[in-house]
Scaffold this motif. Sequence first.
Motif, PDB file in Angstrom:
ATOM      1  N   THR A 354      42.352  51.842  32.396  1.00 11.53           N
ATOM      2  CA  THR A 354      41.149  50.823  32.948  1.00 11.53           C
ATOM      3  C   THR A 354      39.557  51.250  31.697  1.00 11.53           C
ATOM      4  O   THR A 354      39.267  49.887  32.327  1.00 11.53           O
ATOM      5  N   ARG A 355      39.901  52.089  31.120  1.00 16.36           N
ATOM      6  CA  ARG A 355      38.501  52.609  30.051  1.00 16.36           C
ATOM      7  C   ARG A 355      39.245  51.667  28.779  1.00 16.36           C
ATOM      8  O   ARG A 355      40.069  52.308  28.009  1.00 16.36           O
ATOM      9  N   THR A 356      38.166  51.183  27.975  1.00 15.90           N
ATOM     10  CA  THR A 356      38.371  50.680  26.518  1.00 15.90           C
ATOM     11  C   THR A 356      37.767  51.949  25.369  1.00 15.90           C
ATOM     12  O   THR A 356      37.288  53.270  26.367  1.00 15.90           O
ATOM     13  N   SER A 357      38.637  51.665  24.654  1.00 17.25           N
ATOM     14  CA  SER A 357      37.988  53.396  23.417  1.00 17.25           C
ATOM     15  C   SER A 357      36.183  53.907  23.517  1.00 17.25           C
ATOM     16  O   SER A 357      35.523  55.104  23.062  1.00 17.25           O
ATOM     17  N   ASP A 358      35.511  51.813  23.638  1.00 13.27           N
ATOM     18  CA  ASP A 358      33.982  52.291  24.013  1.00 13.27           C
ATOM     19  C   ASP A 358      33.406  52.832  25.241  1.00 13.27           C
ATOM     20  O   ASP A 358      32.215  52.610  25.198  1.00 13.27           O
ATOM     21  N   GLY A 359      34.485  53.117  26.130  1.00 17.82           N
ATOM     22  CA  GLY A 359      33.802  53.371  27.765  1.00 17.82           C
ATOM     23  C   GLY A 359      33.556  52.771  28.244  1.00 17.82           C
ATOM     24  O   GLY A 359      33.062  52.532  29.369  1.00 17.82           O
ATOM     25  N   TRP A 360      33.971  51.092  28.194  1.00 15.30           N
ATOM     26  CA  TRP A 360      33.955  50.053  29.360  1.00 15.30           C
ATOM     27  C   TRP A 360      35.279  49.921  29.936  1.00 15.30           C
ATOM     28  O   TRP A 360      35.866  50.176  30.383  1.00 15.30           O
ATOM     29  N   PHE A 361      34.817  49.115  31.320  1.00 15.60           N
ATOM     30  CA  PHE A 361      36.075  48.893  32.031  1.00 15.60           C
ATOM     31  C   PHE A 361      36.522  48.079  32.214  1.00 15.60           C
ATOM     32  O   PHE A 361      35.876  47.368  31.709  1.00 15.60           O
ATOM     33  N   ALA A 362      37.480  47.881  31.733  1.00 14.18           N
ATOM     34  CA  ALA A 362      38.834  46.233  31.358  1.00 14.18           C
ATOM     35  C   ALA A 362      39.113  45.917  32.666  1.00 14.18           C
ATOM     36  O   ALA A 362      39.940  46.655  33.788  1.00 14.18           O
ATOM     37  N   THR A 363      38.809  44.587  33.431  1.00 12.08           N
ATOM     38  CA  THR A 363      38.967  44.246  34.911  1.00 12.08           C
ATOM     39  C   THR A 363      39.803  43.441  34.865  1.00 12.08           C
ATOM     40  O   THR A 363      41.366  43.508  36.231  1.00 12.08           O
ATOM     41  N   GLY A 364      40.897  43.067  33.623  1.00 11.26           N
ATOM     42  CA  GLY A 364      41.740  42.298  33.772  1.00 11.26           C
ATOM     43  C   GLY A 364      41.776  40.715  34.106  1.00 11.26           C
ATOM     44  O   GLY A 364      42.960  39.911  34.447  1.00 11.26           O
ATOM     45  N   ASP A 365      40.180  40.750  34.378  1.00 16.55           N
ATOM     46  CA  ASP A 365      40.608  38.992  34.383  1.00 16.55           C
ATOM     47  C   ASP A 365      40.177  38.445  32.940  1.00 16.55           C
ATOM     48  O   ASP A 365      39.928  39.178  32.304  1.00 16.55           O
ATOM     49  N   ILE A 366      40.532  37.431  33.280  1.00 13.58           N
ATOM     50  CA  ILE A 366      40.004  36.123  32.217  1.00 13.58           C
ATOM     51  C   ILE A 366      38.866  35.313  32.192  1.00 13.58           C
ATOM     52  O   ILE A 366      38.607  34.853  33.534  1.00 13.58           O
ATOM     53  N   GLY A 367      37.295  35.719  31.848  1.00 13.23           N
ATOM     54  CA  GLY A 367      36.317  34.363  32.063  1.00 13.23           C
ATOM     55  C   GLY A 367      35.690  33.961  30.347  1.00 13.23           C
ATOM     56  O   GLY A 367      36.300  33.750  29.734  1.00 13.23           O
ATOM     57  N   ARG A 368      35.085  33.507  31.280  1.00 13.22           N
ATOM     58  CA  ARG A 368      34.266  32.292  29.738  1.00 13.22           C
ATOM     59  C   ARG A 368      32.718  32.216  31.063  1.00 13.22           C
ATOM     60  O   ARG A 368      32.355  32.615  32.101  1.00 13.22           O
ATOM     61  N   TRP A 369      31.525  32.348  29.653  1.00 16.18           N
ATOM     62  CA  TRP A 369      30.280  32.026  30.231  1.00 16.18           C
ATOM     63  C   TRP A 369      30.347  30.291  30.432  1.00 16.18           C
ATOM     64  O   TRP A 369      30.315  29.611  29.196  1.00 16.18           O
ATOM     65  N   THR A 370      29.391  30.092  31.386  1.00 20.41           N
ATOM     66  CA  THR A 370      29.241  28.646  31.435  1.00 20.41           C
ATOM     67  C   THR A 370      28.146  28.199  30.948  1.00 20.41           C
ATOM     68  O   THR A 370      27.432  29.057  30.566  1.00 20.41           O
ATOM     69  N   GLU A 371      27.376  27.617  30.965  1.00 21.25           N
ATOM     70  CA  GLU A 371      26.476  27.005  30.079  1.00 21.25           C
ATOM     71  C   GLU A 371      24.648  27.895  30.299  1.00 21.25           C
ATOM     72  O   GLU A 371      24.012  27.426  29.597  1.00 21.25           O
ATOM     73  N   SER A 372      25.281  27.936  31.631  1.00 20.50           N
ATOM     74  CA  SER A 372      23.749  28.302  32.063  1.00 20.50           C
ATOM     75  C   SER A 372      23.690  30.158  32.155  1.00 20.50           C
ATOM     76  O   SER A 372      23.075  30.296  32.550  1.00 20.50           O
ATOM     77  N   LEU A 375      29.246  33.571  34.423  1.00 20.84           N
ATOM     78  CA  LEU A 375      30.244  33.448  34.729  1.00 20.84           C
ATOM     79  C   LEU A 375      31.482  33.095  35.798  1.00 20.84           C
ATOM     80  O   LEU A 375      30.962  32.510  36.368  1.00 20.84           O
ATOM     81  N   ALA A 376      32.548  32.097  34.757  1.00 20.29           N
ATOM     82  CA  ALA A 376      33.209  31.341  35.618  1.00 20.29           C
ATOM     83  C   ALA A 376      34.982  32.815  35.161  1.00 20.29           C
ATOM     84  O   ALA A 376      35.328  32.721  33.495  1.00 20.29           O
ATOM     85  N   LEU A 377      35.444  32.661  36.347  1.00 22.53           N
ATOM     86  CA  LEU A 377      36.895  33.486  36.117  1.00 22.53           C
ATOM     87  C   LEU A 377      37.981  32.286  36.307  1.00 22.53           C
ATOM     88  O   LEU A 377      37.927  30.765  36.868  1.00 22.53           O
ATOM     89  N   VAL A 378      38.779  32.650  35.195  1.00 23.63           N
ATOM     90  CA  VAL A 378      39.304  31.089  34.809  1.00 23.63           C
ATOM     91  C   VAL A 378      41.188  32.384  35.843  1.00 23.63           C
ATOM     92  O   VAL A 378      41.948  31.077  35.104  1.00 23.63           O
ATOM     93  N   GLY A 379      41.085  33.340  35.140  1.00 19.65           N
ATOM     94  CA  GLY A 379      42.544  33.720  35.775  1.00 19.65           C
ATOM     95  C   GLY A 379      42.425  35.257  35.213  1.00 19.65           C
ATOM     96  O   GLY A 379      42.235  35.494  34.704  1.00 19.65           O
ATOM     97  N   ARG A 380      43.678  36.137  35.851  1.00 17.06           N
ATOM     98  CA  ARG A 380      44.065  37.445  35.382  1.00 17.06           C
ATOM     99  C   ARG A 380      45.029  37.108  34.215  1.00 17.06           C
ATOM    100  O   ARG A 380      46.182  36.479  33.804  1.00 17.06           O
ATOM    101  N   SER A 381      44.525  38.696  33.354  1.00 19.03           N
ATOM    102  CA  SER A 381      45.579  39.034  32.568  1.00 19.03           C
ATOM    103  C   SER A 381      47.055  39.283  33.181  1.00 19.03           C
ATOM    104  O   SER A 381      47.738  39.201  32.418  1.00 19.03           O
ATOM    105  N   ALA A 382      47.194  40.306  34.514  1.00 16.29           N
ATOM    106  CA  ALA A 382      48.354  40.307  34.873  1.00 16.29           C
ATOM    107  C   ALA A 382      48.569  38.708  35.708  1.00 16.29           C
ATOM    108  O   ALA A 382      48.373  39.223  36.922  1.00 16.29           O
TER     109      ALA A 382
END
Length: 479
Positions: A354-372, A375-382
């Motif tokens: 679950t950990r990236t090489s620099d220590g972050w947790f990879a959620t498996g979710d895909i998202g984008r930032w809104t204008e405000s 966070l908006a989620l758009v789906g799962r990588s799985a």
Amino acid sequence: MMASDLSPLLPALLDPPDRVALRFGAPGAIAAELTYAELAAVAGGLAARLAGHGRVAVHATPSVHTAVAVTAALLAGVTAVPMNPKLGQRELDHVLADSAPELVLAAPGVALPDPVAALPRIDVDLAASGSVPDREQAAAGPALVVYTSGTTGMPKGALLSRAALAANLDGLAQAWEWTAEDLLGHALPLFHVHGLVLGVLGPLRRGGTLHHLGTLDAAALAASGATLVFGVPTQYHRLAGQLESDAASATAIGRARLLVSGSAALTAVDHARLRAATGLAVRERYGMTETLIITAARAGDDPEPGAVGHPLPDTDVRLVPLPGDGGEGLGAVEVRGPALFDGYLNRPDATAATRTSDGWFATGDIGRWTESGQLALVGRSATDLIKSGGYKIGAGEIENALLEHPGVAEAAVIGIPDADLGERIVAFVVATGEPPAERELVDHVATLLSPHKRPREVRFTDALPRNDMGKVVKAKLPR
């Protein structure tokens, strides 16, 4: 107030306010109610009996006994393992063997399934009395072991520390302006993060009141006087339908401060229905068992349907660009912060994955930032994750269960959009001969797994679509 400013996890039990802490049951039919002084006495007495133990199971029925049991474990400094009372036999065997609790806490008179019934048992006696220690006991291990939904195999036990719980609940208190004056109403199960950590420990940490309603019924919720409401999209969908023909309840619920939805996306249609009925805009939040709550729509923000808010204080979220994004701003959601779990019980391999090489947790979710900046989620990588009725369910687990039936040769499971459940589980089955009855297969899965993982529909087919490598192409299954 952040965790460093409030060292006991449940400070209100050390100096009990003159207020109800826990109330269970619909208004007019209250099954149990404990003031803070009563909770301190009951949980303090039970904590004394737990002193010196390591890990204890909690048969987590939606009752005041579960809340008292977990509270007592926290006071005693032992690790509580909340166990879903509806686990299928295979999952139950796995969770019990994996967590190896020394004993089980349960409500008096409740029958426990095998092999839980073989454990030494302590009934949670609401008439018992004791005293809270001058300070909460230092925990030798995690505060909780909360098992995941088993979306990629058997459930894994996430180790959640007291510090993680405190930091997350204090971050949510800031986001939602949550105080001791709030009365939280919900009807969530008490064996996962939403219902137990947010829904029980949240109000107790603030010194407020929890009213667990049993079901999120419009009339009951209106009569409760809740200022803060937690629910999953399935509950809110049904609530919206009730409120459209119950103006009095809609008006009463509209006096609440916040309606909060989580565990899956609330549809734009239900956002609009609830706002039209109550005048309140639902706030959404986003989290996982391993991360607790990552982002939340704040009380003072204008909610954006389809968005899950800003990162909580001291929580960092980044979106790692996806190959071939095409400029849409999509990224893999990764997080770091004080609320992350300490790993999976007995699974260093899964923890490392679950950990990236620099220590972050990879959620498996895909998202984008809104204008405000939300966070908006758009789906799962799985691609095989199904969200139904507030649960995250792995299709592969259901397929494996179906394949154990002698009448099933091949199986593929998908989620199909459903106005009530979010997604309903549909199984495509190639039979070995004469197709078995649909109900037979549904019951077969419900016996091996949790009932909420059963298919809502079984469709028999002559063959499953496959690619050149023999892999089932689920995109070609009819929806």
